[in-house]
Design an enzyme around this catalytic site. Structure first.
Site, PDB file in Angstrom:
ATOM      1  N   GLN A 100       0.841  -1.196   0.000  1.00 60.65           N
ATOM      2  CA  GLN A 100       0.000   0.000   0.000  1.00 60.65           C
ATOM      3  C   GLN A 100       0.878   1.247   0.000  1.00 60.65           C
ATOM      4  OE1 GLN A 100      -2.492   1.593   3.361  1.00 60.65           O
ATOM      5  NE2 GLN A 100      -4.163   0.780   2.115  1.00 60.65           N
ATOM      6  N   TYR A 186      -6.039  10.966   4.009  1.00 61.37           N
ATOM      7  CA  TYR A 186      -4.649  11.209   3.618  1.00 61.37           C
ATOM      8  C   TYR A 186      -4.610  11.958   2.280  1.00 61.37           C
ATOM      9  CZ  TYR A 186      -3.770   8.173   7.561  1.00 61.37           C
ATOM     10  OH  TYR A 186      -3.754   7.646   8.819  1.00 61.37           O
ATOM     11  N   ARG A 233      -7.433   2.293  -2.642  1.00 58.13           N
ATOM     12  CA  ARG A 233      -8.354   2.293  -1.502  1.00 58.13           C
ATOM     13  C   ARG A 233      -9.056   3.641  -1.421  1.00 58.13           C
ATOM     14  NH1 ARG A 233      -7.719   0.990   5.034  1.00 58.13           N
ATOM     15  NH2 ARG A 233      -9.133  -0.788   4.911  1.00 58.13           N
ATOM     16  N   GLY A 322      -9.136  -6.963   9.257  1.00 62.06           N
ATOM     17  CA  GLY A 322      -7.986  -6.345   9.894  1.00 62.06           C
ATOM     18  C   GLY A 322      -7.695  -6.924  11.257  1.00 62.06           C
ATOM     19  N   ARG A 323      -8.324  -6.375  12.297  1.00 64.02           N
ATOM     20  CA  ARG A 323      -8.015  -6.777  13.669  1.00 64.02           C
ATOM     21  C   ARG A 323      -8.065  -8.281  13.914  1.00 64.02           C
ATOM     22  NH1 ARG A 323     -10.923  -1.970  14.168  1.00 64.02           N
ATOM     23  NH2 ARG A 323      -9.794  -0.267  15.166  1.00 64.02           N
TER      24      ARG A 323
END
Length: 367
Positions: A100, A186, A233, A322-323
């Site tokens: 990424q 971002y 993304r 993810g987690r």
């Protein structure tokens, strides 16, 4: 559970054996100085190689693109060599991995910039915090982001060039593809949103101009990695960090049509994963399908049941977790066999050593 979560699928040129991807997660374990990927990171990712595809933690394309302590880069030869350790380990374990590519824009801190000022489309504060390690104590904590300075047009072109070089470095490091980080407030996301981009030149103002930076970055990255090995993304419904914009949905769909014209492999839709977060409307998912003919990855607060549902409805092709991957390196097996999930230690999420990183074991009936 139906079989759809475990059916193979292709993301452009990358063939996946099933549809359980590992989502990108910042863990801040790179070697200092230099933000260099290391053998500890190689072990961590190789342990999770049974994911359909691993999407790496966000990786800065240049020193200017850094916003958090200890996050890895892909702009130096040492970093390329360090990432090669990771990709070799993942491939040896039978996995696939994309890098990424990240420029944080205004989501940064004074210590990463010679003049103390992060850069952004416009000089507007994100009114947000970033994770910074105090060099005196070695302890990490949240610190305010300063008001950035606006990039010049020439500097914008240089950032596009940094994305291009980072994509070339990623392929040199052995990745199977790359993902542009265009989400979560971002730099690419800042250009897309009126709330963060108040330029009056061709990189701001109208909707068409606001997507110009994203399109130029995608073109540059695809020229190096290949369009069929490039994804992006996006997060139109995440409004943290000053990202509220009532035009972001039509802007995103317009961008998706341009990305489809470029032949990108996939769009990775980042959905909010907190309890009172906005819901991604089904109407948007259908509009995105119509606008973009490539594959769609979704990531948010998914469990196997929600994942099966969105796959069976044809609104996504891959679901990223993810987690759950943090403490369950063999997550696809646990989902397939309905095995219990281990819990992770939140105190070890960012920074530190191997503890709480590559120390979580795979499932064992004797545990």
């Amino acid at each position: 559970m139906t079989a759809s979560l475990f059916q193979p699928v292709s993301l452009g040129a990358i063939t996946l054996p099933h549809r359980i991807a590992m989502a990108p997660m910042t863990r801040a374990r790179s070697t200092q100085p230099g933000n260099v990927p290391n053998e500890m990171m190689a072990r961590y990712y190789a342990q999770r190689a049974s994911a359909a595809v691993i999407i790496s933690e966000a990786t800065q394309i240049s020193p200017q693109g850094q916003g958090y302590s200890f996050t890895p880069g892909i702009h130096s030869e040492d970093q390329v060599a360090g990432w090669r350790l990771v990709t070799d380990a993942v491939h040896a374990a039978g996995g696939r991995m994309v890098l990424q590519l990240w420029h944080v824009g205004r989501m940064s801190h004074a210590r990463f910039h010679a003049d103390g000022l992060p850069v952004a489309p416009s000089a507007l504060s994100p009114e947000a915090k970033v994770w910074i390690v105090d060099p005196a104590t070695g302890e990490g904590g949240l610190a305010d982001s300063p008001v950035p300075r606006a990039l010049t047009v020439a500097e914008i072109g240089a950032v596009v060039g940094d994305f291009r070089k980072a994509a070339a470095n990623a392929m040199k490091a052995g990745f199977d593809g790359v993902e542009i980080h265009g989400a979560n407030g971002y730099l690419v996301d800042q250009f897309l949103r009126r709330s963060a981009n108040q330029r009056t030149d061709d990189y701001g103002g109208s909707q068409e101009n606001r997507i110009r930076f994203l399109v130029e970055v995608a073109q540059a990255v695809a020229a190096e990695a290949g369009a069929t090995r490039t994804g992006i993304r996006l997060s139109p419904f995440i409004t943290q960090r000053g990202m509220v914009d009532d035009e972001i949905v039509p802007t995103t769909l317009k961008a998706a049509r341009e990305l489809d014209r470029l032949g990108l492999a996939y769009i990775h839709l980042a959905e909010a994963d907190w309890d009172d977060a906005p819901v991604t409307p089904v109407s948007f998912r259908r509009d995105l399908r119509e606008a973009f003919s490539g594959k769609i990855i979704v990531a948010g607060k998914y469990d196997p049941q929600r994942a099966e549902a969105i796959l069976s409805e044809g609104l996504a092709d891959v679901v990223a977790f993810g987690r759950p991957f943090i403490a369950n390196p063999d997550l696809p097996r646990r989902y397939r066999e309905d095995l219990p999930l281990a819990a992770f230690d939140p105190a070890t999420l960012f920074g530190g050593n191997n503890d709480g990183y590559a120390t979580y074991p795979a499932w064992s009936a004797a545990a």
